[in-house]
Scaffold this active site. Structure first.
Site: not given
Ligand code: CAA
Length: 399
Positions: A86, A118, A159, A208, A240, A249, A282, A315
């Site tokens: 990528e 990916c 990540t 995503s 992945h 998940k 990642n 993605s």
């Molecule tokens: N203690 C324990 N857990 C906690 C916590 C605490 N104090 N505070 C938050 N958490 C948990 C939340 O409950 C949440 O858990 P769940 O997902 O089980 O609900 C987790 O931590 C993450 O919290 P948020 O959802 O609030 O996190 P965020 O919104 O800040 O970011 C994300 C999460 C959207 C994945 C972000 O990291 C992101 O954008 N990542 C990049 C995109 C990505 O990887 N997408 C995955 C699918 S796409 C793909 O697979 C292709 C690729 O490689 C990119």
């Protein structure tokens, strides 16, 4: 007449940068509870490339390790070098062409790069399997190499990671025989992308995660439609892993969606595939195959003959569900002791150094004192040409 040639992964080698940042350190600088990253995202360390490392040097190290493990006959059989990434470094010249100048590979081979976020590593794997099936005398060197980079202080930053996987794909493979059945699903969606003028990816995080799970189910149903195995038949599930919590998940989503097929499955069916990813972050195209290596290197029992269901997601978006069986000779094709040593001997860097390295706030020339332990170095850009150097003195440590 049916072609009964068995094809798959014959060698599998990993390369990761020397440096890492702890997610504790990142959380401290983001002023948030470290549990969010460690438990909520499921990552403990992020592999960070030095300024003299890029996807080409990472790939070259992994590919050279495969080449070093081959007999001369095996090396001569390589007809194709596929580079999946990528994080490409050039709009025209492929990463594979750069590798031709760095690694010990014969010149009578076709070398090219493929892209689909990916997913490209899996596109390369399946293309290579088809080639080996029709031409069993040929083998294919497939390299998946990436640096996952998001905007500083964005939700994706935790990540990030970097690393490369190199595989030799051939007939009668030592490690994993890949089944002919494959299920796909592709659609046009803006969940994650990287415009040509950005070094970092842009992402709609929530979209995503949803797209990943929906496309996983659709890909699995297509795999079943093509005559694939039921989820109940797999000993292991390998997903992945953009971050390890995403594999949790994925497992739960399958459990809710395919209740009967998943009823005897427990978290143990995929947990071991997360061990390496949690320490690396990642690696986009390489991530699924680092999950496979994590399983093979860390399984306590011999896993010969056991069946794996794989889900690859890129993605944009493309998903593929496929499967394979672990061969009884699998340990011959991997370097377990070396991989564990590599992970344990990396050194921790502080937050400021991480910012310098990851966001390249300074030019590689200004960081001349930094020399990673890589066999290959990126030493700068002259006349718009990327310049690499092979470091002959650095030998891989005996494990
Ligand atoms: N203690 C324990 N857990 C906690 C916590 C605490 N104090 N505070 C938050 N958490 C948990 C939340 O409950 C949440 O858990 P769940 O997902 O089980 O609900 C987790 O931590 C993450 O919290 P948020 O959802 O609030 O996190 P965020 O919104 O800040 O970011 C994300 C999460 C959207 C994945 C972000 O990291 C992101 O954008 N990542 C990049 C995109 C990505 O990887 N997408 C995955 C699918 S796409 C793909 O697979 C292709 C690729 O490689 C990119």
């Amino acid at each position: 007449m049916e072609n009964t040639t068995v094809v798959g992964i014959h060698k599998l080698e990993l390369y990761i940068p020397d440096s890492y940042l702890t997610l504790n350190s990142l959380a401290e600088h983001h002023d948030i509870a470290p549990e969010k990253y460690i438990l909520g995202i499921g990552q403990s360390k992020m592999a960070v490339p030095s300024p003299d490392e890029d996807v080409i040097t990472l790939a070259a190290n992994a590919a050279q390790s495969v080449l070093d493990s081959l007999t001369s006959q095996e090396a001569q059989s390589i007809s194709t070098l596929i580079f999946a990434t990528e994080s490409s470094v050039d709009q025209s010249k492929s990463g594979a062409a750069y590798l031709m100048g760095l690694i010990d590979i014969q010149s009578n081979c076709r070398a090219f790069e493929i892209k689909q976020a990916c997913y490209a590593g899996t596109a390369g794997l399946q293309m290579a399997c088809d080639l080996a099936k029709t031409r069993p005398e040929e083998s294919i060197l497939l390299v998946a190499s990436d640096i996952a980079r998001y905007k500083q202080n964005s939700p994706g930053e935790c990540t990030q990671g970097a690393g490369a996987i190199a595989m030799l794909i051939s007939a009668n493979p030592d490690i994993v025989e890949i089944d002919p059945e494959r299920g796909f699903y592709s659609t046009d969606i803006m969940d994650f992308w990287r415009p040509n003028y950005f070094k970092h990816a842009l992402v709609d995080g929530e979209l995503s995660k949803d797209a990943y799970l929906n496309i996983m189910n659709k890909s699995y149903l297509n795999y079943i439609h093509k005559g694939g195995k039921s989820l109940a038949e797999f000993d292991w599930l390998c997903f992945h892993q953009p971050f390890t919590k995403m594999a949790n998940k994925a497992y739960r989503h399958l459990k809710e969606s395919f209740v009967d097929e998943m009823k005897d499955k427990t978290e143990a069916s995929y947990a071991i595939t997360q061990t390496y990813g949690r320490e690396i972050g990642n690696t986009y195209t390489a991530s699924l195959y680092i999950g496979l290596l994590s399983l093979l290197d860390n399984a306590e029992q011999d896993v010969s003959g056991q069946k794996i269901g794989f889900f690859s997601y890129g993605s944009g978006a493309v998903g593929e569900f496929f499967s394979g069986t672990i061969n009884q000779n699998y340990r011959l094709g991997i370097s377990t002791k070396h991989n564990k040593l590599r992970l344990s001997e990396r050194h921790e860097i502080n937050y400021d150094t991480y910012i310098d390295y990851m966001y390249q706030t300074r030019d590689v020339g200004q960081l001349e004192h930094i020399k990673s332990q890589s066999k290959f170095r990126f030493i700068g850009i002259t006349d718009h040409k990327r310049v690499y150097q092979r470091c002959p003195m650095l030998k891989r440590k005996a494990a």
